[in-house]
Design a protein around this motif. Structure first.
Motif, PDB file in Angstrom:
ATOM      1  N   GLN A  68       2.450   5.859  -7.208  1.00 46.71           N
ATOM      2  CA  GLN A  68       1.397   5.961  -8.215  1.00 46.71           C
ATOM      3  C   GLN A  68       0.495   7.182  -8.038  1.00 46.71           C
ATOM      4  O   GLN A  68       0.065   7.785  -9.026  1.00 46.71           O
ATOM      5  N   ILE A  69       0.201   7.555  -6.798  1.00 47.57           N
ATOM      6  CA  ILE A  69      -0.668   8.717  -6.595  1.00 47.57           C
ATOM      7  C   ILE A  69      -0.037  10.003  -7.126  1.00 47.57           C
ATOM      8  O   ILE A  69      -0.744  10.833  -7.717  1.00 47.57           O
ATOM      9  N   PRO A  80      -5.419  -5.018  10.009  1.00 44.17           N
ATOM     10  CA  PRO A  80      -6.308  -4.429   9.005  1.00 44.17           C
ATOM     11  C   PRO A  80      -6.824  -3.052   9.397  1.00 44.17           C
ATOM     12  O   PRO A  80      -7.103  -2.229   8.517  1.00 44.17           O
ATOM     13  N   ASP A  81      -6.934  -2.769  10.687  1.00 42.36           N
ATOM     14  CA  ASP A  81      -7.370  -1.438  11.113  1.00 42.36           C
ATOM     15  C   ASP A  81      -6.327  -0.389  10.716  1.00 42.36           C
ATOM     16  O   ASP A  81      -6.666   0.677  10.190  1.00 42.36           O
ATOM     17  N   GLU A  82      -5.066  -0.709  10.950  1.00 37.20           N
ATOM     18  CA  GLU A  82      -3.987   0.224  10.635  1.00 37.20           C
ATOM     19  C   GLU A  82      -3.812   0.371   9.126  1.00 37.20           C
ATOM     20  O   GLU A  82      -3.584   1.483   8.617  1.00 37.20           O
ATOM     21  N   VAL A  83      -3.918  -0.745   8.392  1.00 35.88           N
ATOM     22  CA  VAL A  83      -3.808  -0.673   6.931  1.00 35.88           C
ATOM     23  C   VAL A  83      -4.922   0.212   6.373  1.00 35.88           C
ATOM     24  O   VAL A  83      -4.695   1.025   5.461  1.00 35.88           O
ATOM     25  N   ALA A  84      -6.116   0.099   6.934  1.00 35.28           N
ATOM     26  CA  ALA A  84      -7.246   0.899   6.462  1.00 35.28           C
ATOM     27  C   ALA A  84      -7.020   2.388   6.688  1.00 35.28           C
ATOM     28  O   ALA A  84      -7.421   3.223   5.863  1.00 35.28           O
ATOM     29  N   ALA A  99      -5.965   7.611   3.879  1.00 33.94           N
ATOM     30  CA  ALA A  99      -5.088   8.756   3.595  1.00 33.94           C
ATOM     31  C   ALA A  99      -4.816   8.848   2.098  1.00 33.94           C
ATOM     32  O   ALA A  99      -4.761   9.951   1.529  1.00 33.94           O
ATOM     33  N   GLY A 100      -4.643   7.689   1.436  1.00 31.85           N
ATOM     34  CA  GLY A 100      -4.458   7.690  -0.009  1.00 31.85           C
ATOM     35  C   GLY A 100      -5.704   8.151  -0.741  1.00 31.85           C
ATOM     36  O   GLY A 100      -5.621   8.905  -1.724  1.00 31.85           O
ATOM     37  N   LEU A 149       0.813  -1.210   0.000  1.00 37.99           N
ATOM     38  CA  LEU A 149       0.000   0.000   0.000  1.00 37.99           C
ATOM     39  C   LEU A 149       0.848   1.263   0.000  1.00 37.99           C
ATOM     40  O   LEU A 149       0.606   2.184  -0.789  1.00 37.99           O
ATOM     41  N   ASP A 150       1.833   1.342   0.888  1.00 34.15           N
ATOM     42  CA  ASP A 150       2.648   2.562   0.965  1.00 34.15           C
ATOM     43  C   ASP A 150       3.405   2.820  -0.331  1.00 34.15           C
ATOM     44  O   ASP A 150       3.610   3.981  -0.724  1.00 34.15           O
TER      45      ASP A 150
END
Length: 260
Positions: A72-73, A100-104, A109-110, A65-66
């Motif tokens: 890409q963003i 999964p809470d932290e990944v979300a 933010a993205g 994700l990071d």
């Protein structure tokens, strides 16, 4: 499956993500993979007979994700497409000890960044891994992450392609031999689902029943599972242990907004 209200089709589209969006195991042109995002782009382009449609696919296999947010963003900020599909976090969820809470939180933010530079953002939930060897153990984490994704979409006005509810992908034929990436028909089903989530009218049903076929015997299942573990599971585990990614030293297959 409910049909959302029809909307005007975007004239430019950028796909962000990892191997899922890059289109692994769906052979395309020039030795590259096609995948559901390319197929969705084709459906969108068909809405514009004047040929005024452009498409970029920034996804790279193996990206976390990071990495997607960092690599890409910023490209989306430059090209400013009408539509972005943002499918990320799956590789993070697969990693031992991930939350999964932290990944979300990082995913949202993205999304907030993307909302500043594009008209529509579409996100996709994770697949239901019930009954899938190894990945079935992560079903609870995936369901938790999906709950967050739906809430993020609600808060930020994103469209959602709900892959968890797509029953068609519970059939083995929706998946390639590695059981991690979709088959060409699986990619087509996802493209149709995404098109519907965007309000497009499509002639085919993404959840249409598969043709009937004889059920495999227990011996066939054991043999297939053993072959899969040797050919795909063990190499995947080996890459994780070595800290390697299938996308190391790879670039996006379609980095610019170009006519389809």
């Amino acid at each position: 499956m409910a049909h959302p209200p029809e909307t005007s089709a975007p004239r430019s589209y950028a796909a962000l993500g990892d191997s899922f969006t890059e289109g692994l195991n769906d052979p395309g042109r020039n030795g590259r993979y096609a995948g559901w995002a390319d197929r969705l782009a084709g459906l969108l382009a068909a809405q514009h007979p004047d040929g005024d449609f452009r498409y970029a696919n920034l996804a790279v296999r193996g990206r976390l994700l990071d990495q997607i947010v960092a690599e890409q963003i910023p490209q989306v900020r430059e090209i400013r497409p009408d539509l972005v599909t943002f499918c990320a976090g799956g590789n993070d969820i697969l990693r031992p000890g991930s939350d999964p809470d932290e990944v979300a939180e990082r995913f949202e933010a993205g999304v907030l960044q993307l909302r500043e530079h594009t008209g529509t953002v579409l996100v996709a939930t994770g697949f239901d891994t019930r009954g899938v060897p190894v990945l079935g153990l992560l079903r609870g984490k995936i369901a938790t992450y999906n709950g967050h994704l739906r809430a993020i979409a609600d808060r930020n006005g994103c469209a959602v392609a709900d892959l968890w509810s797509l029953r068609a992908v519970h059939d083995r034929r929706a998946w390639s031999d590695d059981r991690l990436h979709l088959s060409p028909e699986g990619h087509q089903r996802v493209a149709l689902l995404a098109a519907r989530a965007l309000g497009l009218t499509v002639d085919e049903d993404p959840d249409a029943p598969w043709p009937a076929r004889p059920a495999p015997t227990p011996a066939d299942v054991r043999r297939e599972n053993l072959q899969w573990a040797r050919s795909h599971l063990l190499p995947w585990v080996g890459r994780r242990l070595r800290g390697e990614s299938s996308g190391d030293h790879m670039a996006a297959k379609r980095p610019d907004l170009l006519p389809l």
